[in-house]
Design an enzyme around this catalytic site. Structure first.
Site, PDB file in Angstrom:
ATOM      1  N   HIS A 150       0.769  -1.130  -0.094  1.00 43.94           N
ATOM      2  CA  HIS A 150       0.065   0.031   0.069  1.00 43.94           C
ATOM      3  C   HIS A 150       0.990   1.234   0.173  1.00 43.94           C
ATOM      4  O   HIS A 150       2.117   1.199   0.157  1.00 43.94           O
ATOM      5  CB  HIS A 150      -0.991  -0.242   1.319  1.00 43.94           C
ATOM      6  CG  HIS A 150      -0.269  -0.035   2.462  1.00 43.94           C
ATOM      7  ND1 HIS A 150       0.018  -0.865   3.232  1.00 43.94           N
ATOM      8  CD2 HIS A 150       0.076   1.189   3.314  1.00 43.94           C
ATOM      9  CE1 HIS A 150       0.547  -0.695   4.362  1.00 43.94           C
ATOM     10  NE2 HIS A 150       0.596   0.766   4.431  1.00 43.94           N
ATOM     11  N   HIS A 196      -6.352  -2.078   3.168  1.00 40.53           N
ATOM     12  CA  HIS A 196      -6.189  -0.801   2.518  1.00 40.53           C
ATOM     13  C   HIS A 196      -5.239  -1.103   1.332  1.00 40.53           C
ATOM     14  O   HIS A 196      -4.263  -1.986   1.460  1.00 40.53           O
ATOM     15  CB  HIS A 196      -5.711   0.480   3.614  1.00 40.53           C
ATOM     16  CG  HIS A 196      -4.462   0.011   4.178  1.00 40.53           C
ATOM     17  ND1 HIS A 196      -3.800  -1.240   4.496  1.00 40.53           N
ATOM     18  CD2 HIS A 196      -3.644   1.154   4.352  1.00 40.53           C
ATOM     19  CE1 HIS A 196      -2.737  -1.025   5.231  1.00 40.53           C
ATOM     20  NE2 HIS A 196      -2.436   0.136   4.943  1.00 40.53           N
ATOM     21  N   HIS A 210       4.596   7.165   3.353  1.00 40.36           N
ATOM     22  CA  HIS A 210       5.216   5.986   3.240  1.00 40.36           C
ATOM     23  C   HIS A 210       4.611   5.248   2.013  1.00 40.36           C
ATOM     24  O   HIS A 210       3.215   5.258   1.507  1.00 40.36           O
ATOM     25  CB  HIS A 210       5.363   5.435   4.532  1.00 40.36           C
ATOM     26  CG  HIS A 210       4.225   4.581   4.837  1.00 40.36           C
ATOM     27  ND1 HIS A 210       3.232   5.210   5.829  1.00 40.36           N
ATOM     28  CD2 HIS A 210       3.565   3.342   4.805  1.00 40.36           C
ATOM     29  CE1 HIS A 210       2.357   4.296   6.117  1.00 40.36           C
ATOM     30  NE2 HIS A 210       2.517   3.362   5.256  1.00 40.36           N
ATOM     31  N   HIS A 242      -1.079  -1.825  14.275  1.00 38.97           N
ATOM     32  CA  HIS A 242      -1.895  -0.987  14.070  1.00 38.97           C
ATOM     33  C   HIS A 242      -3.309  -1.330  14.629  1.00 38.97           C
ATOM     34  O   HIS A 242      -3.697  -2.432  14.708  1.00 38.97           O
ATOM     35  CB  HIS A 242      -2.225  -0.614  12.754  1.00 38.97           C
ATOM     36  CG  HIS A 242      -0.978  -0.301  11.999  1.00 38.97           C
ATOM     37  ND1 HIS A 242       0.098   0.746  12.616  1.00 38.97           N
ATOM     38  CD2 HIS A 242      -0.220  -0.853  11.099  1.00 38.97           C
ATOM     39  CE1 HIS A 242       1.150   0.866  11.632  1.00 38.97           C
ATOM     40  NE2 HIS A 242       0.907  -0.182  10.893  1.00 38.97           N
ATOM     41  N   TYR A 251       8.281   0.746  10.513  1.00 39.02           N
ATOM     42  CA  TYR A 251       8.689   1.868   9.585  1.00 39.02           C
ATOM     43  C   TYR A 251      10.323   2.441   9.667  1.00 39.02           C
ATOM     44  O   TYR A 251      10.744   2.419  10.958  1.00 39.02           O
ATOM     45  CB  TYR A 251       7.835   2.879  10.088  1.00 39.02           C
ATOM     46  CG  TYR A 251       6.488   2.864   9.858  1.00 39.02           C
ATOM     47  CD1 TYR A 251       5.838   3.327   8.806  1.00 39.02           C
ATOM     48  CD2 TYR A 251       5.580   2.252  10.983  1.00 39.02           C
ATOM     49  CE1 TYR A 251       4.516   3.113   8.814  1.00 39.02           C
ATOM     50  CE2 TYR A 251       4.322   2.205  10.870  1.00 39.02           C
ATOM     51  CZ  TYR A 251       3.679   2.537   9.755  1.00 39.02           C
ATOM     52  OH  TYR A 251       2.279   2.345   9.577  1.00 39.02           O
ATOM     53  N   GLU A 261       7.639   1.041   4.703  1.00 38.40           N
ATOM     54  CA  GLU A 261       7.100   0.269   5.811  1.00 38.40           C
ATOM     55  C   GLU A 261       7.333  -1.276   5.162  1.00 38.40           C
ATOM     56  O   GLU A 261       7.106  -1.530   4.045  1.00 38.40           O
ATOM     57  CB  GLU A 261       5.716   0.645   5.987  1.00 38.40           C
ATOM     58  CG  GLU A 261       5.089  -0.410   7.189  1.00 38.40           C
ATOM     59  CD  GLU A 261       3.675  -0.230   7.459  1.00 38.40           C
ATOM     60  OE1 GLU A 261       3.004  -0.567   8.319  1.00 38.40           O
ATOM     61  OE2 GLU A 261       2.925   0.431   6.536  1.00 38.40           O
TER      62      GLU A 261
END
Length: 303
Positions: A150, A196, A210, A242, A251, A261
């Site tokens: 992503h 996502h 990122h 998360h 990260y 990431e």
């Protein structure tokens, strides 16, 4: 039909040689082509020509983001929808935008980011046979993530860009962080039934947060942290979990200052799944579930 997934991200780098060494030896991506001012790379399990382009520029940041469409006709339909929204588009033939590139429609989204819709990027395979293959090729370096996952961008009006992606490009909202005044602080959008494919958070227009590559499990994430520490790579956050997306992430920064990431976990998002809402008071837990707070440095602008 329509957009299938994230295709590629192009980032700016003032030192191509140093950045290429980092992305091939530390990240473990595979170099597929080199031009005078650009290097093309991919994850080992990606069939297409590239998912990351390093472009020479005086500073860091994102140059463009591309999405793969399923059929050539999808380019026509999406172009009509984008232009109907009042945004101009430009079309490029296959190969016109560099090695391996497919037929492309380019436009500037309301967030200020340059976006591409691509059909027919060259397929070069993953170096594994189609009969009785091993789990992965031998001799891979560094973290060697199999694929891109992503991209996370920043813009001033998250409400507007979310409407554009859902109503014009056909993305589905999976999660959102909503301010006390009702405006969206962050949104998570998908086309692949994952948590996502792209996300936005409040910040300056056209800014970059990122790009993330997928790893298969927590052990790979932990191993990536070991590799980053061994090579002296500056770790920004994690390994951690998360709240939004339920994924795990690490990260860190490339030599130019672009945030990377490696990510794993998450959930399957059916099209009729209701979006999850996080309140402003719980934004810290939405981003970093264990820590419960977001360090201001994590919201550093990369434009």
């Amino acid at each position: 039909m329509g957009i299938l997934r994230l295709s590629h991200v192009e980032v700016r780098c003032p030192d191509l040689e140093l950045s290429t060494a980092y992305y091939t030896e530390v990240m473990g991506l595979i170099e597929t082509a080199v031009e005078d001012e650009a290097v093309y790379l991919k994850g080992w399990d990606e069939q297409q020509h590239h998912s990351l382009i390093l472009r020479y520029a005086p500073t860091y940041g994102v140059e463009r983001v591309g999405f793969k469409v399923q059929h050539a006709e999808d380019l026509d339909e999406l172009t009509s929808a984008i232009e109907g929204y009042g945004i101009a588009t430009k079309r490029f033939a296959a190969g016109e935008l560099g090695p391996g590139s497919g037929e492309t429609v380019r436009f500037v989204a309301p967030s200020g980011h340059t976006i591409e819709l691509v059909h027919g990027m060259e397929q070069i395979g993953n170096a594994l046979p189609l009969h009785n293959p091993p789990p992965e090729p031998q001799g891979l370096s560094g973290m060697h993530p199999p694929r891109i996952d992503h991209v996370f961008l920043m813009c001033e009006d998250v409400d507007e860009i979310t409407r554009f992606y859902t109503e014009v490009l056909g993305f589905r909202l999976t999660e959102q962080i909503v301010a006390d005044d009702g405006h969206q602080l962050a949104t998570f959008l998908e086309r692949t039934h994952t948590a996502h494919d792209i996300a936005f958070i409040v910040g300056p227009d056209a800014a970059f947060h990122h790009v993330a590559y997928w790893v298969d499990d927590w052990n790979d994430l932990r191993r990536s942290a070991d590799i980053a520490a061994y090579h002296g790579v500056r770790i920004d956050a994690g390994p951690t979990r998360h709240g939004a997306t339920r994924g795990w992430g690490l990260y860190f920064f490339d030599p130019a200052g672009n945030r990377n990431e490696v990510y794993t976990g998450g959930y399957w998002a059916d099209p009729d799944r209701e979006p999850i809402t996080w309140t402003e008071a719980q934004m810290g837990r939405a981003v970093f579930y264990y820590e419960g707070v977001v360090d201001q440095n994590f919201l550093t602008v990369h434009s």
